[in-house]
Write a protein that holds these residues in place. Structure first.
Motif, PDB file in Angstrom:
ATOM      1  N   LEU A 420      33.107 -25.819 -44.683  1.00 47.32           N
ATOM      2  CA  LEU A 420      33.691 -24.568 -45.167  1.00 47.32           C
ATOM      3  C   LEU A 420      33.852 -23.537 -44.052  1.00 47.32           C
ATOM      4  O   LEU A 420      32.902 -23.217 -43.337  1.00 47.32           O
ATOM      5  N   ASP A 421      35.086 -23.051 -43.917  1.00 50.37           N
ATOM      6  CA  ASP A 421      35.438 -21.937 -43.026  1.00 50.37           C
ATOM      7  C   ASP A 421      35.214 -22.232 -41.547  1.00 50.37           C
ATOM      8  O   ASP A 421      35.207 -21.317 -40.722  1.00 50.37           O
ATOM      9  N   HIS A 422      35.038 -23.492 -41.203  1.00 49.40           N
ATOM     10  CA  HIS A 422      34.982 -23.868 -39.789  1.00 49.40           C
ATOM     11  C   HIS A 422      36.398 -24.167 -39.286  1.00 49.40           C
ATOM     12  O   HIS A 422      37.299 -24.492 -40.063  1.00 49.40           O
ATOM     13  N   LYS A 423      36.598 -24.076 -37.984  1.00 52.47           N
ATOM     14  CA  LYS A 423      37.912 -24.249 -37.379  1.00 52.47           C
ATOM     15  C   LYS A 423      37.953 -25.513 -36.522  1.00 52.47           C
ATOM     16  O   LYS A 423      36.935 -25.938 -35.971  1.00 52.47           O
ATOM     17  N   ALA A 424      39.138 -26.058 -36.407  1.00 45.76           N
ATOM     18  CA  ALA A 424      39.383 -27.141 -35.454  1.00 45.76           C
ATOM     19  C   ALA A 424      39.932 -26.528 -34.173  1.00 45.76           C
ATOM     20  O   ALA A 424      40.725 -25.578 -34.216  1.00 45.76           O
ATOM     21  N   PHE A 425      39.524 -27.067 -33.036  1.00 48.62           N
ATOM     22  CA  PHE A 425      39.979 -26.565 -31.743  1.00 48.62           C
ATOM     23  C   PHE A 425      40.858 -27.621 -31.084  1.00 48.62           C
ATOM     24  O   PHE A 425      40.473 -28.793 -30.964  1.00 48.62           O
ATOM     25  N   VAL A 426      42.035 -27.181 -30.666  1.00 53.83           N
ATOM     26  CA  VAL A 426      43.074 -28.089 -30.183  1.00 53.83           C
ATOM     27  C   VAL A 426      43.460 -27.693 -28.765  1.00 53.83           C
ATOM     28  O   VAL A 426      43.611 -26.498 -28.449  1.00 53.83           O
ATOM     29  N   GLY A 427      43.621 -28.683 -27.900  1.00 53.11           N
ATOM     30  CA  GLY A 427      44.094 -28.452 -26.541  1.00 53.11           C
ATOM     31  C   GLY A 427      45.112 -29.499 -26.140  1.00 53.11           C
ATOM     32  O   GLY A 427      44.980 -30.674 -26.498  1.00 53.11           O
ATOM     33  N   VAL A 428      46.134 -29.072 -25.404  1.00 49.05           N
ATOM     34  CA  VAL A 428      47.174 -29.981 -24.918  1.00 49.05           C
ATOM     35  C   VAL A 428      47.497 -29.610 -23.474  1.00 49.05           C
ATOM     36  O   VAL A 428      47.711 -28.434 -23.161  1.00 49.05           O
ATOM     37  N   LEU A 429      47.550 -30.605 -22.606  1.00 53.83           N
ATOM     38  CA  LEU A 429      47.935 -30.406 -21.207  1.00 53.83           C
ATOM     39  C   LEU A 429      49.024 -31.411 -20.860  1.00 53.83           C
ATOM     40  O   LEU A 429      48.886 -32.605 -21.138  1.00 53.83           O
ATOM     41  N   ARG A 430      50.081 -30.904 -20.243  1.00 54.15           N
ATOM     42  CA  ARG A 430      51.204 -31.771 -19.853  1.00 54.15           C
ATOM     43  C   ARG A 430      51.670 -31.391 -18.450  1.00 54.15           C
ATOM     44  O   ARG A 430      51.850 -30.201 -18.145  1.00 54.15           O
ATOM     45  N   ILE A 444      49.833 -36.672 -19.578  1.00 51.33           N
ATOM     46  CA  ILE A 444      49.583 -35.870 -20.773  1.00 51.33           C
ATOM     47  C   ILE A 444      48.162 -36.104 -21.252  1.00 51.33           C
ATOM     48  O   ILE A 444      47.617 -37.216 -21.113  1.00 51.33           O
ATOM     49  N   ALA A 445      47.550 -35.050 -21.796  1.00 51.75           N
ATOM     50  CA  ALA A 445      46.208 -35.158 -22.369  1.00 51.75           C
ATOM     51  C   ALA A 445      46.125 -34.225 -23.573  1.00 51.75           C
ATOM     52  O   ALA A 445      46.678 -33.123 -23.547  1.00 51.75           O
ATOM     53  N   THR A 446      45.441 -34.661 -24.631  1.00 52.19           N
ATOM     54  CA  THR A 446      45.238 -33.827 -25.817  1.00 52.19           C
ATOM     55  C   THR A 446      43.777 -33.946 -26.262  1.00 52.19           C
ATOM     56  O   THR A 446      43.103 -34.947 -25.981  1.00 52.19           O
ATOM     57  N   SER A 447      43.321 -32.908 -26.974  1.00 49.60           N
ATOM     58  CA  SER A 447      41.956 -32.908 -27.503  1.00 49.60           C
ATOM     59  C   SER A 447      41.960 -32.232 -28.865  1.00 49.60           C
ATOM     60  O   SER A 447      42.580 -31.179 -29.039  1.00 49.60           O
ATOM     61  N   TYR A 448      41.279 -32.837 -29.830  1.00 49.89           N
ATOM     62  CA  TYR A 448      41.139 -32.278 -31.178  1.00 49.89           C
ATOM     63  C   TYR A 448      39.667 -32.390 -31.556  1.00 49.89           C
ATOM     64  O   TYR A 448      39.080 -33.484 -31.519  1.00 49.89           O
ATOM     65  N   ASN A 449      39.067 -31.252 -31.927  1.00 48.48           N
ATOM     66  CA  ASN A 449      37.640 -31.250 -32.235  1.00 48.48           C
ATOM     67  C   ASN A 449      37.363 -30.479 -33.519  1.00 48.48           C
ATOM     68  O   ASN A 449      37.694 -29.295 -33.637  1.00 48.48           O
ATOM     69  N   PHE A 450      36.746 -31.173 -34.454  1.00 46.70           N
ATOM     70  CA  PHE A 450      36.285 -30.596 -35.713  1.00 46.70           C
ATOM     71  C   PHE A 450      35.011 -31.335 -36.102  1.00 46.70           C
ATOM     72  O   PHE A 450      34.653 -32.362 -35.498  1.00 46.70           O
TER      73      PHE A 450
END
Length: 824
Positions: A420-430, A444-450
């Motif tokens: 509840l009410d937590h966020k996902a953090f997203v990063g993209v590098l190209r 390219i690199a991506t990151s998704y954290n939840f």
């Protein structure tokens, strides 16, 4: 049926040779002419005056933008003339002459278009932005980095109404994206012998390289609809050259322009009031007599701000806080019955569209619609020398944003408490580097954290020009995920680490009358790209495609203008070597006079479904996901036909239809209207899934009518149906009607209505919108959305409900204002 891993072997060979190809491409480009001037001079199609960079005139006094071409400044502008017809003819004399004049001052680039024609036959309507393609139009592509890989596109109909976007060449060919909007001013008018247009574009609308002697690349084109959609071009276009931007002309002399830092601030505010139908009983209580009740939500105020700052003319920093990312217009209603895999929807939100082309690669590891409701986001992107780059960071509220019903549900609450009410953090590098004149290599690199969902992706890609007709493209990605994976062997979700691999490789050859490309791509079972779009895992796709086409007609009055024939052989197989599908077929396309085209084709195909792709894998102690056999397949043929007819600006018709004798009903069922119809489900509705072969049919049709310049009607109809062979019953039958009406009071002021109805879902969705959009960033919308059941089933009792029952509705006001400043 076992298949070797041809796709993987081919990819490994491609990757081993990639570095050598990069060096070869660079060497070949240098050897054949490092500058566009020397390349153009060798092309016999190009007159000498177009083979050298053309200096653009500098204005001492700017012209007024009124569409009349009467200002003295235009007499000193640089003139571009002697257009040739590039389609349907090939570099022959055009039906009517065209002339373009270009000039600039410290802050703006100016265009004047003079298009000769018969005034009564000019197609010009008061269209909305980016929807001018049924009118006559002039078209500009401007490559401001002289890399022949990406260009800004600006198009104008005879009334000066705009379409704009980005044209990029890379990956798998050309891509035009008209979701990008540039701030510019334009006006046009139809006159006795054609039409005239004037346009003024601020340099701050572009990213560009500056300095003495810098060269930009330019294409100028014109479309004449009543002449069989004739396309005229300032630069001759050779059909045996693979690529459009590489055939552009060159301009120079744009020097000593303003280099101030540009700051755009767009505050926005959305005011909305929504209501929805909810259960009339407390959570957890059920009753066959539950009509539901309609609850209005409190008035919602949602302010936000988006900021764009140009660090240099070619590098931009973007930031947004509490952005309003609600779409003004909803996505198109589509058929979802019997769908195994996710459907792709385009990004439309302005913040993510800024510089989006740098993040677009063949395997789609970045699809920004996965960032659903960002609390804040920032992005820096641009190009420095031969290097393009982009970095994006976002915090997404959506994964922890549960509805009030879910929060108050005593059974659901314990499951969602920790999210509840937590966020996902997203990063993209190209990062991407140009190699030679027509090749590039990127990372390219991506990151998704939840919580309990972590995903990291990295890889590289390249595009190499092997000759003027041949290109090779590839991408390879590796993924690492810490999350729940479903295990068919244990029939449960297991929290573990999973590593995956994805690849794609494509060889493309395009010549005057023949073209072909060989494509192979695949993703392993544990491949995950949570910031991107993935249709299927544990699957490989390999295909060979070929095209044969006619020579262009030099007699533009011929009834048949052109024809093209396509052939294909496709195979899908998993990483265990088991076949999943095959397809072999051909189709032909015929282009006639009066913008009438028709095509038809047929395929021999095969599809296979394996139970572990749907659920549990059977064992000695446990039954599998399928009733009966563990595999199902379908063999047969498909045939299709398509066409388009657009004889005047008042009406148009297009259609696509086909049937398939080798389609599989996956036994999902299609709601209460079409429950499961497999033999197992008919005997026991709770039986395991029992897929089976069937016969499918589809039809897509569109009719558009424009009785006056400002008023436009359109009706879309989609039908999709599947009938099983074993039970001779319909698995589903869906009919989707989409009706739209637009009244364009002026170029910037409009009223629009839209009604969508699906017989399968028994849903009617209506949208009524009034809008004012004077430029990108400044807008005002007032709208009403409605969602109703029509002769459907109650969401609370599953009982049939006659007539109309409202599910929800929303009133909204949405406004934003562009504040643009220059900072020294």
């Amino acid at each position: 049926m076992k298949l070797p891993h041809y796709g993987l072997c081919g990819l490994l060979l491609c990757l081993l040779s990639a570095a050598a190809m990069a060096q070869t491409a660079s060497t070949n480009d240098a050897a054949t002419g490092a500058t566009s001037k020397s390349k153009a001079a060798k092309n016999k199609l190009i007159p000498p005056e177009k083979a050298v960079p053309i200096a653009i005139a500098r204005f001492t006094a700017p012209p007024a933008i009124d569409g009349k071409l009467g200002d003295a400044a235009w007499q000193t502008a640089t003139v571009f003339k002697d257009f040739v017809q590039s389609s349907p003819g090939e570099n022959i004399a055009p039906s009517y002459p065209t002339e373009v004049r270009i000039g600039y001052d410290d802050k703006h680039l100016y265009f004047a278009f003079r298009a000769w024609d018969e005034a009564s036959k000019v197609r010009a309507t008061i269209a909305k932005r980016d929807d001018i393609w049924n009118d006559d139009f002039v078209w500009v592509s401007l490559d401001t980095f002289n890399d022949r890989r990406k260009a800004y596109v600006m198009a104008f109909n005879p009334l000066g109404i705009q379409a704009d976007g980005i044209l990029s060449e890379g990956g798998f060919g050309e891509n035009e994206d008209y979701s990008v909007d540039l701030v510019m001013e334009s006006k046009g008018e139809v006159i006795d012998d054609g039409y005239t247009i004037e346009a003024k574009v601020p340099f701050k609308s572009f990213r560009y390289q500056i300095g003495k002697g810098k060269v930009w690349n330019l294409h100028l084109q014109r479309a004449i609809k009543h002449k069989n959609d004739e396309q005229d071009s300032w630069m001759p276009i050779a059909r045996d050259v693979n690529g459009f931007l590489r055939q552009a002309g060159t301009i120079t002399g744009i020097e000593n322009i303003s280099t101030e830092h540009n700051l755009d601030i767009i505050p926005s505010l959305t005011i909305s009031e929504s209501g929805r139908r909810v259960s009339a009983l407390p959570a957890g209580v059920s009753s066959p007599n539950n009509p539901g009740r309609f609850v209005n939500q409190p008035l919602n105020f949602d302010p936000g701000v988006t900021v764009k700052y140009s660090l240099t003319p070619n590098i931009t920093l973007d930031f947004t806080a509490n952005p309003d990312f609600a779409q003004v217009e909803a996505d198109q209603t589509v058929v979802t019955a019997n769908q195994r895999f996710p459907l792709f929807f385009q990004e439309r939100r302005p913040f993510f569209l800024e510089g989006i082309e740098i993040f677009q690669t063949p395997l789609q590891p970045v699809h920004t619609r996965t960032i659903i409701d960002p609390d804040a986001a920032t992005k820096i992107s641009g190009k420095q020398g031969r290097n393009s780059f982009g970095l994006m960071l976002a915090a997404d509220r959506a994964p922890g944003n549960y509805s009030l019903d879910e929060r108050n549900d005593p059974e659901r609450r314990p499951e969602i408490e920790k999210f509840l009410d937590h966020k996902a953090f997203v990063g993209v590098l190209r990062v991407k580097r140009d190699v030679g004149q027509q090749s590039d290599f990127g990372l390219i690199a991506t990151s998704y954290n939840f919580i309990e969902k972590h995903n990291h992706l990295g890889g590289f890609d390249g595009r190499f020009s092997l000759s003027k007709a041949a290109t090779f493209s590839f991408q390879a990605l590796a993924t690492n995920s810490r999350r729940f994976f479903y295990s068919p062997d244990e029939d449960r979700d297991i929290f573990r680490t999973g590593n995956g691999f994805g690849y794609v490789a494509n060889f493309d050859y395009t010549s005057r009358r023949f073209g072909m490309f060989a494509l192979s791509e695949g993703r392993t079972r544990d491949y995950r790209a949570d910031v991107g779009f993935t249709r299927r895992t544990n699957s490989n796709f390999s295909g060979l495609f070929a095209r044969i086409s006619s020579d262009p007609k030099r007699n533009t009055k011929a009834r048949l203008q052109s024809w093209r024939m396509f052939n294909r052989v496709i195979v899908n197989y998993d990483w265990q070597g088991r076949s999943q599908a095959t397809n072999a077929g051909s189709n032909i396309f015929l282009q006639f006079q009066k913008q009438f085209s028709i095509g038809f084709g047929a395929n021999r195909q095969y599809e296979r479904a394996i139970e572990e792709e749907f659920g549990a894998k059977r064992s000695l102690t446990r039954s599998g996901a399928f009733f009966g056999h563990s595999e199902r397949s379908a063999h047969g043929y498909s045939a299709f036909m398509f066409g388009q007819f657009n004889p005047s600006k008042k009406y148009s018709l297009s259609f696509e239809t086909g049937m398939n004798t080798a389609e599989i009903d996956y036994d999902f069922g299609a709601g209460l209207r079409f429950p499961r119809v497999s033999p197992a489900a008919l005997a026991n509705p709770d039986a395991a899934r029992d897929p089976g072969a069937g016969r499918g049919f589809f039809l897509n049709a569109n009719v558009a009518w424009q009785p006056t310049n400002p008023l436009r009607f359109s009706l879309d109809y989609t039908k999709s149906r599947l009938r099983r062979y074993d039970t001779d019953r319909l698995a589903y039958d869906d009919n989707i009607f989409s009706y739209r009406t637009t009244y364009q009071f002026t170029r910037f002021l409009f009223a629009r209505s839209r009604i969508d109805y699906s017989t399968l879902g028994a849903r009617v969705r209506g949208q009524f919108l009034f809008g004012w959009t004077p430029n990108p960033g400044t807008s005002f919308y007032a709208g009403y959305n409605d969602d109703l059941n029509y002769r459907g089933f109650s969401p609370f009792t599953d009982r049939y409900e006659p007539g109309l029952q409202r599910n929800g509705r929303t009133f909204f006001l949405k406004m934003s204002y562009l504040i643009r400043r220059s900072i020294k």
